[in-house]
Design an enzyme around this catalytic site. Sequence first.
Site, PDB file in Angstrom:
ATOM      1  N   VAL A  20      -9.337   5.470  12.487  1.00  0.00           N
ATOM      2  CA  VAL A  20      -9.017   5.027  13.833  1.00  0.00           C
ATOM      3  C   VAL A  20      -9.616   5.989  14.854  1.00  0.00           C
ATOM      4  O   VAL A  20      -9.495   7.204  14.730  1.00  0.00           O
ATOM      5  CB  VAL A  20      -7.487   4.932  14.013  1.00  0.00           C
ATOM      6  N   CYS A 118      -2.950   1.696   5.400  1.00  0.00           N
ATOM      7  CA  CYS A 118      -2.531   2.551   6.512  1.00  0.00           C
ATOM      8  C   CYS A 118      -1.018   2.470   6.697  1.00  0.00           C
ATOM      9  O   CYS A 118      -0.468   1.382   6.877  1.00  0.00           O
ATOM     10  CB  CYS A 118      -3.230   2.139   7.805  1.00  0.00           C
ATOM     11  N   ASN A 216     -10.418   7.860  -2.592  1.00  0.00           N
ATOM     12  CA  ASN A 216     -10.246   8.318  -1.215  1.00  0.00           C
ATOM     13  C   ASN A 216      -9.038   9.255  -1.152  1.00  0.00           C
ATOM     14  O   ASN A 216      -8.090   9.105  -1.918  1.00  0.00           O
ATOM     15  CB  ASN A 216     -10.027   7.107  -0.300  1.00  0.00           C
TER      16      ASN A 216
END
Length: 498
Positions: A20, A118, A216
């Site tokens: 973001v 998220c 990740n």
Amino acid sequence: KTIQNLSLDFSNITALAPMVRVGTLPMRLLALDYGAEVVYCEELIDIKMVQCQRVVNGENVLQTVDFVAPDDRVMFRTCDREKDSVVFQMGTADPDRALAVAQLVEKDVAAIDVNMGCPKEYSTKGGMGAALLSEPDKIESILRKLVTGVSVPVTCKIRILPSLEETVSLVQRIEKTGVAAVAVHGRFKEERPRHPVHCDYIEAVAQAVSVPIIANGGSLDLVKTNSDIEEFRKATGASSVMLGRAAMWNASVFRNQGPLPVERVMEEYLKYAIRYDNHAFNTKYCLCQMLRDKVESPLGKQVQAAQTNAEISNAYGLQQFYQQTQEQLQARRDALQSSSQPERPVTDGDVTAMAVKFERREYPPHITPKMFLLEWSRKKKLEQPLYETVQRSQDRAFQSTVVVAEKKYRSSLWSKSKKFAEQAAAIVCLRVLGIPEGRIGEEDSGLVCKRKREGKVNGAADEERSKKRHVAKTGREAETSTAAAAANGDQREADAPR
């Protein structure tokens, strides 16, 4: 029936993670320059994106494709350089809306990704992001709709579930939808970057499915340099690696040849931000992330105080680059406008328009077209010219309409300043009426007395006495600029990477 053309291979790649505020065009291009094979944009919410229109920016002035919201905010900007590498990540909880957004952008991106990892409220509040992890049926519905509905690969990004078995089971269900890859952030929904990444979960998932798994979450613990990327890949058994914060701090982590000084990386980032007219508040945010503990240094304070890309450029000594870039963009804009709009009068409603612009160098120092139009109006005993000026939000250019003898005139070209826009409107009026405008080399018409021609009387003051109505929408745009500070308007937390 699947209609995908899986041209983008997610095996054995290193990717820029969706972040973001960080994953806007300048950072994506920088990551590609340094060696990333795939770059993800920041999460963009489907409800906002579905309202956007696809716009080829300013007839290719920036050479970008923009997706513009009804309030003129650019929600997503991309260009040819990244077309085969950029993955569009969306936040969604609705299969039909997800498909509408995907079909809107699919011609301009390499793949579509659904954010399912998220944990922040701005993602989860609408049932999006990590909220989807508890709704596997909805996950399946969204992904199947996308896989069968678009011509580019579809991927998703998840976090790990409370147990290893649940995590593996979910990814196996996801694999059956036909996705091209699954990115796995090796932390639980409630964990944050300070918590260690669970490589064993990622490894178990990678062994349980045949679809490429992208590891990740290793930026803080495991990946500090380029050589660490391969170690993280091996530790997780994944096909590929996705980097968030490590790339945000210094995008040259993708370089096989080793990292560059962050000062150089910031300069290269800023050049892209200038070249692609990135929003100044977004530029500031990214630079401050790179400054890290030096954000309170003299340079950091100068960056924080800056309000425009021009001021940020001053902080980095890039004034000349900024000015040259603006001149190049203006020249491109002028050339496109001139080629598409011939210099002859046309009727636009009740306005007579011509494609002309005011060039200061074409007139003597103390002479302007507005001055000539004002003097002509006085001699004809007409009311003084009235100027109405508007400002365009996309590039803050101006356009003015002048009213003379109850008729309206304006230039169809937009100008970089309000004054130049008014001068261009005056030129159109003078030329349509066949009145001299005072250009260098033009025979003296006697409209302006010698004293004014020589600058002994302030001609500008005369002009300013003309009654004007300026209806520039600057107030509303200022609010828009503030709202866009969070790179597309969301109030999002500082620890944006996920």
